[in-house]
Motif scaffolding. Sequence first.
Motif, PDB file in Angstrom:
ATOM      1  N   ASN A   1       0.821  -1.211   0.000  1.00  0.00           N
ATOM      2  CA  ASN A   1       0.000   0.000   0.000  1.00  0.00           C
ATOM      3  C   ASN A   1       0.856   1.262   0.000  1.00  0.00           C
ATOM      4  N   ARG A   2       1.929   1.244   0.769  1.00  0.00           N
ATOM      5  CA  ARG A   2       2.809   2.419   0.794  1.00  0.00           C
ATOM      6  C   ARG A   2       3.480   2.637  -0.557  1.00  0.00           C
TER       7      ARG A   2
ATOM      8  N   GLY B   1       2.098   1.851  -3.408  1.00  0.00           N
ATOM      9  CA  GLY B   1       1.089   2.024  -4.442  1.00  0.00           C
ATOM     10  C   GLY B   1       0.873   0.803  -5.296  1.00  0.00           C
TER      11      GLY B   1
ATOM     12  N   ARG C   1      -6.369  -0.587  -9.795  1.00  0.00           N
ATOM     13  CA  ARG C   1      -5.452   0.398  -9.219  1.00  0.00           C
ATOM     14  C   ARG C   1      -5.055   1.433 -10.266  1.00  0.00           C
TER      15      ARG C   1
ATOM     16  N   TYR D   1      -5.573   5.623 -10.156  1.00  0.00           N
ATOM     17  CA  TYR D   1      -4.538   6.624 -10.401  1.00  0.00           C
ATOM     18  C   TYR D   1      -4.930   7.545 -11.548  1.00  0.00           C
TER      19      TYR D   1
ATOM     20  N   LEU E   1       1.763   7.489 -11.171  1.00  0.00           N
ATOM     21  CA  LEU E   1       2.156   6.297 -10.414  1.00  0.00           C
ATOM     22  C   LEU E   1       3.527   6.453  -9.784  1.00  0.00           C
TER      23      LEU E   1
ATOM     24  N   GLN F   1       3.338   8.139  -6.557  1.00  0.00           N
ATOM     25  CA  GLN F   1       2.762   7.318  -5.496  1.00  0.00           C
ATOM     26  C   GLN F   1       3.786   6.377  -4.901  1.00  0.00           C
ATOM     27  N   ARG F   2       4.770   5.982  -5.672  1.00  0.00           N
ATOM     28  CA  ARG F   2       5.786   5.054  -5.181  1.00  0.00           C
ATOM     29  C   ARG F   2       6.910   5.803  -4.484  1.00  0.00           C
TER      30      ARG F   2
END
Length: 384
Positions: free
Chosen positions: A101-102, A104, A369, A373, A380, A383-384
Amino acid sequence: MRVALISESFLPTISGVTTSVCKVLEHLAENGHDAIVIAPSGAPREYAGFPVHTVPAIAYRQFPVGLPSPHVQRILADFRPDVVHAASPFLLGAQGIAAANRLGVPSVAIFQTDVAGYAARNHLGQATALAWRYVKWVHEGATRTLVPSSASMNDLMSRRVPNLALWTRGVDLVGFHPNRRNSSAVRALREKLAPNNEVVVGYVGRMAPEKQVERFRALRGTAGISLALVGDGPSEPQIARALAGMPVTWLGRLAGDELAAAYASFDIFVHAGTEETFGQTLQEAHASGLPVVAPAAGGPIDLVVHGTNGFLFTPDSEPDLRRCVETLVRDSGLRHRMGEAGRRAVLGRSWHSVCASLLEHYEEVIDERAAVYATTAIPLSLQR
């Protein structure tokens, strides 16, 4: 596709979780995907050509239990998976889902071990409610939770666990086959198990409290049978005491051709435990052409059609267990018909088809997912 499998159990430990993870890895390799495994210490360095990363573990009831490790998120970040597969998540798997989750990354959690059922069976009182809260918390973090049976689905739905879907388990239809009964290895084993042509009542699985193998004592005094037990585990002394004086052959832990030969040497397969979320050994018995006797609880409800490919006995009723087994002992024609029906029931459950279905779940959560986004217009990479 790049898949990170995080498993609470892996080789050399033999379990239903290990078997399914190995089959998934083999399927990924055969179809040109990339993967890594994160598992408790003691595992081999690679499997199916994929690297295996290990984390510290502690021993619990002869099983290594992986501990949360700061390396998990780093391993995932370096690999950059498209999806994280958490097999029977508990401590290690929960950390893997949180790390996904962290980063993404979508995750698929496989519900396979009834932790809350263990607490209830051991009369842990308030711990049962706490166990369910923990299970719910772990699976709420996953993008999707795959459950193996209608009973598991109902349990998780009643606790309002979100994003559930059904995913059954595969079975080796070639290795487990009725034709093995004609082999020289099986004929030799039959001579050992049934020297006077007894009806062999068999069990395969862990010798552990939740399997309730002690209930085979219900068959004490049943004429014309012998018992064959395959497996090992912490409950062996208690089981031996419960079955003392009965015609029992202990075959120990078996795998591969030896395991398939053991199934083929049985006439009836019995599973007595009421806490199975699925019941992989029941499928293997059916693939081997055996009638199955199991409790009307949990996973067996989906696998055994009462009166067609076996019998479902009243949970916790040893007299009903005995009645079902004795009905089959007396009627060889019924055993044969139910065994054939069991084989037909599993013909659509090859590991190839089951793993192909799993990859569809992977693709769906990846697409879901990506759609999130795209909707939020957040790259993306950020998010990572």
